[in-house]
Design a protein around this motif. Structure first.
Motif, short mmCIF file in Angstrom:
data_model
loop_
_atom_site.label_atom_id
_atom_site.label_comp_id
_atom_site.label_asym_id
_atom_site.label_seq_id
_atom_site.Cartn_x
_atom_site.Cartn_y
_atom_site.Cartn_z
N GLU A 95 -8.54 0.85 3.39
CA GLU A 95 -8.65 1.93 4.37
C GLU A 95 -7.39 2.77 4.37
O GLU A 95 -7.46 4.02 4.46
CB GLU A 95 -8.92 1.35 5.76
N ALA A 96 -6.22 2.12 4.27
CA ALA A 96 -4.96 2.87 4.22
C ALA A 96 -4.88 3.73 2.96
O ALA A 96 -4.45 4.88 3.02
CB ALA A 96 -3.78 1.89 4.28
N LEU A 97 -5.31 3.18 1.82
CA LEU A 97 -5.27 3.95 0.58
C LEU A 97 -6.27 5.10 0.60
O LEU A 97 -5.97 6.20 0.13
CB LEU A 97 -5.56 3.03 -0.61
N ALA A 98 -7.46 4.85 1.15
CA ALA A 98 -8.48 5.90 1.19
C ALA A 98 -8.03 7.08 2.02
O ALA A 98 -8.40 8.23 1.75
CB ALA A 98 -9.79 5.33 1.74
N GLY B 221 -18.45 2.62 1.89
CA GLY B 221 -18.76 3.70 2.82
C GLY B 221 -17.59 4.60 3.12
O GLY B 221 -17.76 5.65 3.76
N LEU B 222 -16.39 4.23 2.66
CA LEU B 222 -15.22 5.08 2.90
C LEU B 222 -15.31 6.32 2.01
O LEU B 222 -15.72 6.25 0.85
CB LEU B 222 -13.94 4.31 2.59
N PRO B 223 -14.90 7.49 2.52
CA PRO B 223 -15.09 8.74 1.79
C PRO B 223 -14.47 8.78 0.40
O PRO B 223 -15.01 9.39 -0.50
CB PRO B 223 -14.43 9.78 2.71
N MET B 224 -13.33 8.14 0.19
CA MET B 224 -12.64 8.23 -1.10
C MET B 224 -12.80 7.00 -1.97
O MET B 224 -12.09 6.83 -2.95
CB MET B 224 -11.15 8.52 -0.87
N VAL B 225 -13.75 6.14 -1.65
CA VAL B 225 -14.02 4.97 -2.49
C VAL B 225 -15.28 5.25 -3.30
O VAL B 225 -16.36 5.41 -2.75
CB VAL B 225 -14.17 3.69 -1.66
N ALA B 226 -15.12 5.32 -4.63
CA ALA B 226 -16.21 5.74 -5.50
C ALA B 226 -17.00 4.58 -6.07
O ALA B 226 -18.15 4.75 -6.49
CB ALA B 226 -15.65 6.58 -6.65
N GLY B 227 -16.39 3.38 -6.14
CA GLY B 227 -17.12 2.28 -6.75
C GLY B 227 -16.28 1.02 -6.84
O GLY B 227 -15.18 0.94 -6.28
N PRO C 299 0.81 -1.22 0.00
CA PRO C 299 0.00 0.00 0.00
C PRO C 299 0.84 1.27 0.00
O PRO C 299 0.38 2.32 -0.45
CB PRO C 299 -0.83 -0.12 1.28
N ARG C 300 2.07 1.20 0.47
CA ARG C 300 2.93 2.39 0.45
C ARG C 300 3.27 2.78 -0.98
O ARG C 300 3.27 3.97 -1.32
CB ARG C 300 4.21 2.12 1.26
N VAL C 301 3.54 1.78 -1.82
CA VAL C 301 3.84 2.06 -3.23
C VAL C 301 2.60 2.61 -3.92
O VAL C 301 2.67 3.60 -4.67
CB VAL C 301 4.33 0.77 -3.92
N THR C 302 1.46 1.98 -3.69
CA THR C 302 0.22 2.46 -4.31
C THR C 302 -0.12 3.87 -3.85
O THR C 302 -0.52 4.72 -4.65
CB THR C 302 -0.94 1.51 -3.97
N ALA C 303 0.04 4.14 -2.57
CA ALA C 303 -0.26 5.47 -2.04
C ALA C 303 0.62 6.53 -2.70
O ALA C 303 0.16 7.63 -3.02
CB ALA C 303 -0.08 5.49 -0.53
N ALA D 134 -4.96 8.08 2.18
CA ALA D 134 -3.79 8.71 1.57
C ALA D 134 -4.04 9.27 0.18
O ALA D 134 -3.28 10.11 -0.30
CB ALA D 134 -2.65 7.69 1.49
N THR D 135 -5.11 8.82 -0.49
CA THR D 135 -5.28 9.13 -1.90
C THR D 135 -5.74 10.56 -2.15
O THR D 135 -6.46 11.15 -1.34
CB THR D 135 -6.28 8.17 -2.55
N ALA D 136 -5.32 11.07 -3.31
CA ALA D 136 -5.79 12.39 -3.75
C ALA D 136 -6.92 12.27 -4.76
O ALA D 136 -7.52 13.28 -5.13
CB ALA D 136 -4.63 13.16 -4.37
N VAL D 137 -7.22 11.05 -5.21
CA VAL D 137 -8.29 10.83 -6.19
C VAL D 137 -9.19 9.71 -5.70
O VAL D 137 -8.76 8.84 -4.94
CB VAL D 137 -7.73 10.49 -7.59
N PRO D 138 -10.46 9.71 -6.11
CA PRO D 138 -11.36 8.62 -5.72
C PRO D 138 -10.86 7.28 -6.22
O PRO D 138 -10.22 7.18 -7.26
CB PRO D 138 -12.68 9.02 -6.38
N LEU D 139 -11.18 6.23 -5.47
CA LEU D 139 -10.74 4.88 -5.79
C LEU D 139 -11.89 4.06 -6.35
O LEU D 139 -13.02 4.15 -5.88
CB LEU D 139 -10.21 4.18 -4.54
N VAL D 140 -11.58 3.25 -7.36
CA VAL D 140 -12.49 2.22 -7.85
C VAL D 140 -11.82 0.88 -7.56
O VAL D 140 -10.74 0.60 -8.07
CB VAL D 140 -12.76 2.36 -9.36
N ILE D 141 -12.44 0.09 -6.71
CA ILE D 141 -11.90 -1.22 -6.36
C ILE D 141 -12.07 -2.15 -7.55
O ILE D 141 -13.15 -2.23 -8.14
CB ILE D 141 -12.65 -1.79 -5.14
N TYR D 142 -11.02 -2.86 -7.89
CA TYR D 142 -11.09 -3.82 -9.00
C TYR D 142 -11.18 -5.21 -8.38
O TYR D 142 -10.20 -5.75 -7.89
CB TYR D 142 -9.85 -3.68 -9.87
N HIS D 143 -12.40 -5.77 -8.41
CA HIS D 143 -12.66 -7.07 -7.81
C HIS D 143 -12.68 -8.12 -8.92
O HIS D 143 -13.62 -8.21 -9.69
CB HIS D 143 -14.00 -7.04 -7.08
#
Length: 284
Positions: free
Chosen positions: A118-121, A151-157, A83-87, A123-132
């Protein structure tokens, strides 16, 4: 909310093996002219793992320019098991959203998936789309976990690429507020739209883009007869496009149609066989 049909762009290659940026620009404008709501750069369909960092940056620049000129959404693939690299990637990303895969191979369990996002949300500057996409990652994620993440503020879909299963039915029956479920398994886009998905991220929508856009609109408008007819036909197209590893057949078809200069892919992929490409062309 993210909605509509988004096209996860292939990366076309020139005869010398380099990235064909002019071909990419042509393709990006074409699908947007056909009504796509947005583009996805650096997704699986783009053979991202085989691109160098300069190539990745160039692909994003081309896609971003095309999206900006059309007033369309740009989603960029970004993700690592660390997650540090992704962040770090997310902090510098210039996009409307980032597509982040559930950590693959390590199979952290659902508690680990929650902690990761949760860690990415945070740290992120842009909304996240989870790829399942559990058949690639080896990690399943249930409806309750996806609701919590939604329900996390920076998770868009979520790009939901696990077919039509009980998790999809449950999630779409009670989705989080302002959380977009985007179909990611092309064959099942129509039933997921019927259940309330907001759109899709579909490799197949490089082709027959207008029809995929119309399909989403038909379900949204409640035109069930038209949606069923389109959905059945487009599912048959998608089946042929995934007869060999993605995006090999798709590239073969786009080359046959004159949309890209070569059908080349990078190892470990090999170009699709002639029979597969001809079957896909026939389905169109």
């Amino acid at each position: 909310m993210l909605a509509g049909i988004h096209v996860p762009l292939i990366t076309p290659f020139a005869a010398d093996g380099s990235v064909d940026l002019a071909g990419l620009d042509k393709l990006a404008h074409h699908v947007l002219d056909q009504g796509a709501a947005g583009l996805v750069a650096l997704g699986t369909t783009g053979e991202t793992a085989t691109l160098t960092e300069p190539e990745r940056a160039a692909v994003v620049r081309v896609a971003a320019r095309a999206a900006r000129e059309h007033g369309a959404t740009l989603i960029v693939g970004a993700g690592s098991a660390d997650p540090r690299v992704t962040a770090d990637t997310l902090r510098s990303l210039r996009a409307d959203a980032a597509l982040v895969t559930v950590p693959s191979f390590v199979r952290p369990g659902e508690r680990g998936v929650v902690a990761y996002f949760e860690a990415l949300a945070a740290a992120t500057a842009v909304p996240l789309v989870i790829y399942h996409i559990p058949y690639r990652t080896g990690q399943n994620v249930g409806a309750e976990t996806l609701r919590h993440l939604g329900g996390l503020p920076m998770v868009a879909g979520v790009k939901y690429a696990s077919g039509l299963d009980a998790t999809a039915v449950s999630l779409l029956g009670d989705p989080p507020q302002d959380f977009s479920v985007l179909a990611g398994d092309d064959v099942f886009v129509s039933p997921l739209l019927a259940l309330g998905a907001a759109g899709g991220i579909l490799a197949s929508a490089h082709l027959a883009t207008r029809d995929f856009v119309e399909l989403a609109g038909a379900w949204r408008a409640g035109d069930v007869l038209r949606a069923r007819e389109l959905g059945a036909r487009l599912a048959r197209v998608s089946v042929t496009l995934f007869a060999e590893p993605n995006p090999t057949v798709l590239k073969g078809v786009l080359h046959a149609q004159g949309m890209i200069a070569t059908p080349e892919v990078r190892l470990p992929l090999l170009p699709a066989g002639r029979a597969s490409v001809e079957a896909a062309l026939a389905s169109l």
